[in-house]
Design an enzyme around this catalytic site. Structure first.
Site, mmCIF file in Angstrom:
data_model
loop_
_atom_site.group_PDB
_atom_site.id
_atom_site.type_symbol
_atom_site.label_atom_id
_atom_site.label_comp_id
_atom_site.label_asym_id
_atom_site.label_seq_id
_atom_site.Cartn_x
_atom_site.Cartn_y
_atom_site.Cartn_z
ATOM 1 N N ASP A 106 -21.074 -50.663 -10.566
ATOM 2 C CA ASP A 106 -20.860 -49.813 -9.404
ATOM 3 C C ASP A 106 -21.777 -50.283 -8.277
ATOM 4 O OD1 ASP A 106 -19.658 -47.753 -8.055
ATOM 5 O OD2 ASP A 106 -21.104 -46.248 -8.704
ATOM 6 N N HIS A 113 -23.188 -44.199 3.663
ATOM 7 C CA HIS A 113 -23.576 -43.483 2.438
ATOM 8 C C HIS A 113 -25.027 -43.784 2.058
ATOM 9 C CE1 HIS A 113 -23.499 -41.886 -1.629
ATOM 10 N NE2 HIS A 113 -23.786 -43.089 -2.113
ATOM 11 N N GLU A 179 -17.975 -38.988 -6.229
ATOM 12 C CA GLU A 179 -18.102 -40.116 -5.306
ATOM 13 C C GLU A 179 -16.719 -40.757 -5.203
ATOM 14 O OE1 GLU A 179 -21.440 -42.690 -6.407
ATOM 15 O OE2 GLU A 179 -22.791 -41.212 -5.490
ATOM 16 N N GLU A 181 -14.395 -43.650 -4.376
ATOM 17 C CA GLU A 181 -14.622 -45.098 -4.322
ATOM 18 C C GLU A 181 -13.306 -45.861 -4.544
ATOM 19 O OE1 GLU A 181 -17.760 -46.392 -6.909
ATOM 20 O OE2 GLU A 181 -18.978 -44.605 -6.560
ATOM 21 N N ASP A 213 -16.483 -41.443 -9.210
ATOM 22 C CA ASP A 213 -17.718 -41.657 -9.971
ATOM 23 C C ASP A 213 -18.489 -40.327 -10.004
ATOM 24 O OD1 ASP A 213 -19.998 -42.758 -11.122
ATOM 25 O OD2 ASP A 213 -20.805 -43.398 -9.191
ATOM 26 N N ARG A 217 -26.249 -34.777 -9.813
ATOM 27 C CA ARG A 217 -27.351 -35.173 -8.927
ATOM 28 C C ARG A 217 -28.711 -34.735 -9.452
ATOM 29 N NH1 ARG A 217 -24.935 -39.131 -6.254
ATOM 30 N NH2 ARG A 217 -23.048 -38.424 -5.211
ATOM 31 N N GLN A 220 -29.666 -37.136 -12.243
ATOM 32 C CA GLN A 220 -29.921 -38.437 -11.617
ATOM 33 C C GLN A 220 -31.277 -38.474 -10.910
ATOM 34 O OE1 GLN A 220 -26.838 -39.414 -8.780
ATOM 35 N NE2 GLN A 220 -27.831 -41.309 -8.111
ATOM 36 N N LYS A 233 -24.645 -40.309 -14.479
ATOM 37 C CA LYS A 233 -23.362 -40.944 -14.168
ATOM 38 C C LYS A 233 -22.528 -41.218 -15.422
ATOM 39 C CE LYS A 233 -24.320 -42.242 -9.746
ATOM 40 N NZ LYS A 233 -23.419 -42.091 -8.584
ATOM 41 N N THR A 237 -16.296 -41.440 -15.631
ATOM 42 C CA THR A 237 -15.869 -42.067 -14.380
ATOM 43 C C THR A 237 -14.349 -42.110 -14.428
ATOM 44 O OG1 THR A 237 -17.846 -43.467 -14.417
ATOM 45 C CG2 THR A 237 -16.063 -44.127 -12.928
ATOM 46 N N GLU A 338 -23.447 -35.468 0.523
ATOM 47 C CA GLU A 338 -23.520 -35.836 1.946
ATOM 48 C C GLU A 338 -22.812 -34.808 2.814
ATOM 49 O OE1 GLU A 338 -22.711 -40.215 2.839
ATOM 50 O OE2 GLU A 338 -22.173 -40.014 0.735
#
Lengths: 390, 390
Positions: A106, A113, A179, A181, A213, A217, A220, A233, A237, A338
């Site tokens: 990844d 970002h 996420e 992607e 993904d 948080r 992480q 993570k 996925t 975000e």
């Protein structure tokens, strides 16, 4: 024999033809190609034993000349009547993980970002770390937990430490995020010691998928130093069931945003592999973001060149994803951390103030890109619903 | 029929019996078991079709009851005469990667190693980061570049930035290093959403190998923030050709060093899985280090419990390694960056002052552990020679 009807404006016309694995009833997965709202069985359409495999990998391993030849044969065959038993409405089949994932990497290729996360996680210092504009930063993820769209996402448990507390606690993640992607699938691999230059991208990469993904948080934030994300993570996925062939994205190729400073020579050239793909993120059916892939700083050709510049081999089935796609505007951010600025600025979803994911929430990411002659190329969607922790 | 002679004091006696893949001439790899200096063909010895596979994975997937049953059958059969065609002197065969690696995770479980690297990379701050004593820190590595002992290691190229320079340069690594580790191989996997508790370690883990996690320290130092090591590690990871069954390590089980603070409940209990394994690192034939596995802070049972506590599945063929094994004494450090204190304190190897690896250097890591009744259990060795950059 059946003549397949293509709905007006379908993003799955003859210029797209994405590949996937489908099954009916209790049957084993079979290779299919999507045309309009129909899945066409490729082993039956083309009478080619490579399509009798349980994944796309044997076909992908055959390399770009075969990919082009098969694409032409499908385009020719699909316009005429096709055998009845090769035709299944897409809503009547089950879709499976299209590839056997070899390694999963990844990246972190969106400047918007990376800068947003830098501001959130390291307030007061430079939003981008010193290496960011010199190399496409990336890390290996867990290949064994790549799942197909529709798979339920059980809220992960693990260690999290609140800022005010001295020691970590164990429990379900309270900051479960997405996420949005784009992922790229290696078809033809490379040997140990070989490098794949930026100019050789299309000789190795078979196609692209959408990726969610999922990210816890809180797990992480506590675990990631100094070796990077792991359990935050690795629980899941999700990828879309359709692999859009690279050939279908020719009309979507655009120049990258300007790269300053100029990267080292091994990351230069190779033609434009910026991609004008428009994503859409729906949270419980409401569109909350429209991430523009064309804003990405690093191209997928640069990612693959970087990943192999140390002599690491690539294998059929390797999946490498772009990292969260975020544009400069707030409504273009591809992760909820975000969009809600670390949870401090809730957004309204279906009339409710929301920050991170609640049990029962569903996220659907979809995308389209320009095709030839004004057509659109569809990626389908990658969907997942959050299930309670167990 | 042949009676196999076991050399006195062989570390490959009837209490060890490690599994591997061998071939002769141009033949395909076959499953073998090592007894003394002989490789015995298992398909011929036991007449069992699971051993006709090109890797150990199908046998490993059968689970702990089958592993125990097969081990007993081998122990019985190997004492008597065995078919001539099943017997090969180990020096006359070619050894292959014993498993098809699914996911590869590398931990960081030695307190001495983590503290040494903390002192080198973050001088003046706490040598251990705040999370280190609460969870076994680890990250995913590249499964596709796990290679068998004997594979040449081409010096990797990549980006490195000297402290005094403003921008990175491209070129061959100048700080190529080793990491002496023990790796654990998952035989019986787990489903997505399932956790493998510390008490279930032996139901899932098939055996152990030696690992050399080659590391380009200059590439790693420049790239690793914020997502962890990537190209500094992904060019090659070497493993020994013999998988020592977990059952052969029963007599080597020892308590862990005391864990303070006590870890969270999911990391507690499950019996002692500290392992009294003595490693030896030879640099161009001279022993330079003797890393003691018994000094490791986190046990492999804790690593597996942590790795799956978020619901991540484990698969047959998953490999997870301990991270560098370093003891408290200087001659027990399992990486050259520690032995030479970042290159500032060269050591003498064959009469020459040395820091990092030069082209042509060969590193051999071997290990033994106590077996029953005073016997020794051998791991064989993992060897690699550094080849010039290309």
């Amino acid at each position: 024999m059946t003549d397949i009807e293509l709905p007006d404006g379908s993003p799955f016309g003859p210029d797209n033809l994405p590949y996937g694995m489908y099954s009916t009833g209790d049957g084993a997965p079979r290779v299919g190609v999507r045309y309009g709202d129909i899945v066409v069985d490729l082993a039956l359409l083309l009478d080619d034993p490579v399509f009798a495999a349980p994944t796309l990998n044997p076909f992908m391993a055959q390399g770009p000349a075969r990919w082009a030849e098969v694409r032409e044969r499908i385009q020719a065959a699909i316009e005429g009547p096709v055998p009845d038993e090769a035709v299944h409405p897409v809503r009547e089949v089950r879709l499976h993980l299209p590839i056997a994932v070899a390694d999963y990497v990844d990246f972190y290729a969106s400047e918007h970002h990376a800068a947003n996360l830098g501001r959130l996680f390291r307030p007061g210092s430079d939003p981008l770390l010193p290496n960011w504009k010199h190399l496409p930063v990336g890390y290996h993820g867990r290949a064994g937990t790549v799942v197909v769209s529709g798979t339920g996402i059980v809220r992960p448990c693990g260690q999290r430490k609140d800022p005010g507390e001295a020691v970590p606690a164990y429990g379900p993640s309270r900051r479960l995020d997405i996420e949005a992607e784009l992922g790229f699938v290696v078809g033809a691999g490379s040997a140990l010691g070989e490098r794949i230059g930026v100019e050789s991208f299309a000789e190795h990469v078979f196609g692209a998928v959408l990726v969610n993904d999922w990210s816890a948080r809180d797990l992480q934030a506590w675990e990631y130093q100094p070796l990077g994300p792991h359990l935050g993570k690795s629980f899941a996925t999700s990828v879309s069931p359709w692999v859009v062939p690279l050939a279908a994205l020719e009309a979507a190729r655009v120049p990258l945003p300007r790269q300053i400073p100029a990267p080292l020579p091994y990351l230069r050239g190779g033609g434009h592999w910026g991609l004008d793909v428009d994503l859409s993120v729906e949270w419980n059916g409401e569109q909350v973001s429209r991430p523009p892939y064309r804003e990405m700083y690093w191209s997928p050709a640069q990612m693959l060149a970087h990943m192999t510049v140390n002599g690491a081999s690539a294998r059929t089935g390797d999946l490498f994803a772009s990292g969260t796609i975020s544009g400069p505007a707030k409504h273009q951010r591809g992760a909820f951390i975000e969009l809600t600025w670390g949870g401090s600025e809730p957004i309204t979803v279906k009339g409710e103030e929301r920050t991170f994911l609640l049990d029962g929430d569903e996220v659907a990411i979809s995308a389209t890109a320009p095709g030839p002659n004004g057509a659109r190329i569809g990626f389908g969607e990658v969907v997942g619903r959050v299930l309670p922790a167990v």
